[in-house]
Enzyme design. Structure first.
Site, PDB file in Angstrom:
ATOM      1  N   THR A   1       0.903  -1.042  -0.081  1.00  0.00           N
ATOM      2  CA  THR A   1       0.132   0.113   0.034  1.00  0.00           C
ATOM      3  C   THR A   1       0.893   1.242  -0.037  1.00  0.00           C
ATOM      4  OG1 THR A   1      -0.220  -0.119   2.482  1.00  0.00           O
ATOM      5  CG2 THR A   1      -1.965  -1.098   1.271  1.00  0.00           C
TER       6      THR A   1
ATOM      7  N   THR B   1      -0.975  -2.853   5.593  1.00  0.00           N
ATOM      8  CA  THR B   1      -1.367  -1.661   6.470  1.00  0.00           C
ATOM      9  C   THR B   1      -2.398  -0.872   5.182  1.00  0.00           C
ATOM     10  OG1 THR B   1       0.857  -1.945   7.351  1.00  0.00           O
ATOM     11  CG2 THR B   1      -0.381   0.413   7.536  1.00  0.00           C
TER      12      THR B   1
ATOM     13  N   PHE C   1       3.119  -6.812  12.238  1.00  0.00           N
ATOM     14  CA  PHE C   1       3.984  -5.957  13.186  1.00  0.00           C
ATOM     15  C   PHE C   1       5.578  -6.432  12.978  1.00  0.00           C
ATOM     16  CE2 PHE C   1      -0.363  -6.164  15.242  1.00  0.00           C
ATOM     17  CZ  PHE C   1      -0.506  -5.140  15.205  1.00  0.00           C
TER      18      PHE C   1
ATOM     19  N   LEU D   1      14.586   5.751  21.496  1.00  0.00           N
ATOM     20  CA  LEU D   1      14.928   7.116  21.954  1.00  0.00           C
ATOM     21  C   LEU D   1      16.587   7.067  21.391  1.00  0.00           C
ATOM     22  CD1 LEU D   1      13.608   7.754  25.564  1.00  0.00           C
ATOM     23  CD2 LEU D   1      13.062   8.845  23.572  1.00  0.00           C
TER      24      LEU D   1
ATOM     25  N   GLY E   1      19.643  10.639  15.997  1.00  0.00           N
ATOM     26  CA  GLY E   1      20.254  10.365  14.466  1.00  0.00           C
ATOM     27  C   GLY E   1      19.531  10.933  13.433  1.00  0.00           C
TER      28      GLY E   1
ATOM     29  N   CYS F   1       7.548   1.893   5.641  1.00  0.00           N
ATOM     30  CA  CYS F   1       6.200   1.916   6.637  1.00  0.00           C
ATOM     31  C   CYS F   1       6.183   3.275   7.332  1.00  0.00           C
ATOM     32  CB  CYS F   1       6.430   0.720   7.708  1.00  0.00           C
ATOM     33  SG  CYS F   1       6.580  -0.980   6.995  1.00  0.00           S
TER      34      CYS F   1
END
Length: 437
Positions: free
Chosen positions: A85, A121, A149, A254, A257, A264
């Site tokens: 998608t 998705t 996932f 966390l 960068g 995705c």
């Protein structure tokens, strides 16, 4: 069970192989004959650790085969929709042509009691619309939405040992007959204790887009903090360590960068914003615009910091870029921050050479004008600055003394904050991280 998997790109090829590994009889259906030939020969048309080995093992067992013929789906109890998608050209919205085509093509081959299970998705509201198409063709067939996932580089283990299973069914009830079929498909991971959640179509569709939006927000948050750290002389790595100790926040995602990329997160948050606008709920997701903007700004920051490293000019500077894939253990270069930054550097007069252990073939298709070099030492030869932009293990483990013997100038930009600054500085390098003093 007998299972068909419609669409054998990244998601579909992995899912087909893993379903066969769980003991099912699987046929993968793909419109591209070249992909079918490659998969039938035991090779995935992309890089994913252990997948080739699994494909060969399962095809030898007779439980997995690939074809271009949709009629081969007949008789399967469950049909998984695994097509892409992508983002629409010139728009934020998701392009659902491939999902629609897959369901419409499959519909005439469905039998009573069979289940179409979407894994792609999709924007919220898609499943309800597709369920009507399925019912029109075969009133006794069903549709469910079973989002994936997967993490690229860990897709096989994530499919065989998922951290949760989400079933979106028409009734939203545990008693829905689609639930029993999916429970049979996933009997092994369920027996191993994988949590299973049953909900309505819309909620199941939102689970994936909401999860990706949250992860994108977390990454952009720490990258925004990196901008503040650079302005104040603070250290974003130590900051992330300190706030990550709070279990309400957590340390995952966390790492400051050059930002996120891939097929995705970027397109999913944009499609989520577009769909919210269609539903009249666009004000609820305005924060995602800033999430996206922070992410894109990181690429420009790489160019700015490289210019600083090179004494204020990029013109004629030899830049070695370590990494083309958007993340390690993948050959995916879709929306790659590393390649985007490399292209910007080249446009501003730098002599750029990009190296990567897996992604150069795909990089050549997306950025044919960028010089690509498979050998890392050759890419480093006489470089005026080194940019670590994808944190492959071999780059994280570079020895600063050995690397110094290859380059013209000891300057390094650690775009993923994975190197030890003290170690590199002790070896005579000018080291720069993102959000680090």
């Amino acid at each position: 069970m007998r299972i068909s998997v419609i669409g054998c790109g990244y998601l579909g090829a992995v899912h087909a192989a893993c379903m066969a590994k769980l003991g099912h009889d699987v046929v993968g259906i793909e419109t591209d004959p070249a992909k079918v030939a490659e998969l039938s020969d035991g090779h995935a048309p992309f890089y994913e650790p252990v997948l080739d080995e699994l494909l060969k093992q399962l095809e030898e067992s007779g439980r997995l085969r690939f074809t271009t013929d949709m009629a081969e789906a007949r008789g399967s109890q469950v049909h998984f929709i695994c097509v892409g998608t992508p983002q629409k050209r010139g728009e934020n919205a998701a392009d659902l042509r491939f999902v629609d085509a897959a369901v419409e093509s499959l519909a005439s081959h469905l039998g009573p009691g069979e289940l179409v299970a979407g894994k792609s998705t999709v924007p919220v509201g898609t499943a309800a619309r597709l369920a009507d198409i399925v019912r029109e063709s075969q009133p006794a067939a069903m549709l469910a939405w079973n989002p994936e996932f997967l993490r690229e580089g860990h897709a096989v283990s994530d499919t065989l040992n998922p951290n949760r299973l989400v079933y979106g069914v028409d009734s939203g009830s545990e008693d829905d007959p689609a639930v029993a079929l999916l429970d049979e498909v996933y009997a092994e991971p369920l027996a191993a204790g994988t949590p299973r959640m049953v909900m309505d179509f819309a909620t199941a569709e939102l689970v994936k887009t909401a999860a990706n939006s949250f992860l994108a927000t977390k990454i952009s948050f720490i990258n925004a903090m990196a901008e503040v750290c650079e302005a104040t002389g603070a250290d974003v790595v130590r900051l992330a360590e300190a706030i990550g100790v709070d279990d309400r926040i957590g340390s995952k995602f966390l790492s400051a960068g050059i930002g996120f990329g891939g097929g995705c997160l970027p397109k999913d948050i944009r499609a989520f914003m577009a769909r919210a606008g269609e539903l009249g709920a666009d004000q609820a997701l305005t924060f995602l615009r800033e999430v996206d903007a922070i992410n894109m700004r990181r690429r420009t920051r790489v160019v700015e910091l490289t210019r600083q490293l090179c004494g204020g000019t990029l013109m004629g500077q030899r830049i070695a870029v370590l990494g083309a894939a958007f993340k390690p253990e993948s050959d995916d270069v879709r929306d790659s921050p590393a390649l985007s930054a490399a292209a910007q550097l080249q446009l501003q007069g730098a002599v750029v050479t990009v190296t990567d252990p897996q992604a150069l073939d795909n990089a050549a298709k997306r950025f044919p004008e960028l010089p690509l070099e498979p050998d890392m030492e050759t890419a480093l030869d006489r470089a005026d600055a080194v940019l670590l932009l994808t944190e492959w293990k071999q780059y994280r483990e570079l020895d600063p003394h050995e690397t110094a013997a290859l380059v013209a100038n000891r300057r390094i930009l650690d775009g993923r904050n994975v190197l030890d600054p003290a170690k590199w500085r002790a070896a005579g390098w000018t080291y720069k991280g993102l959000g680090r003093p």
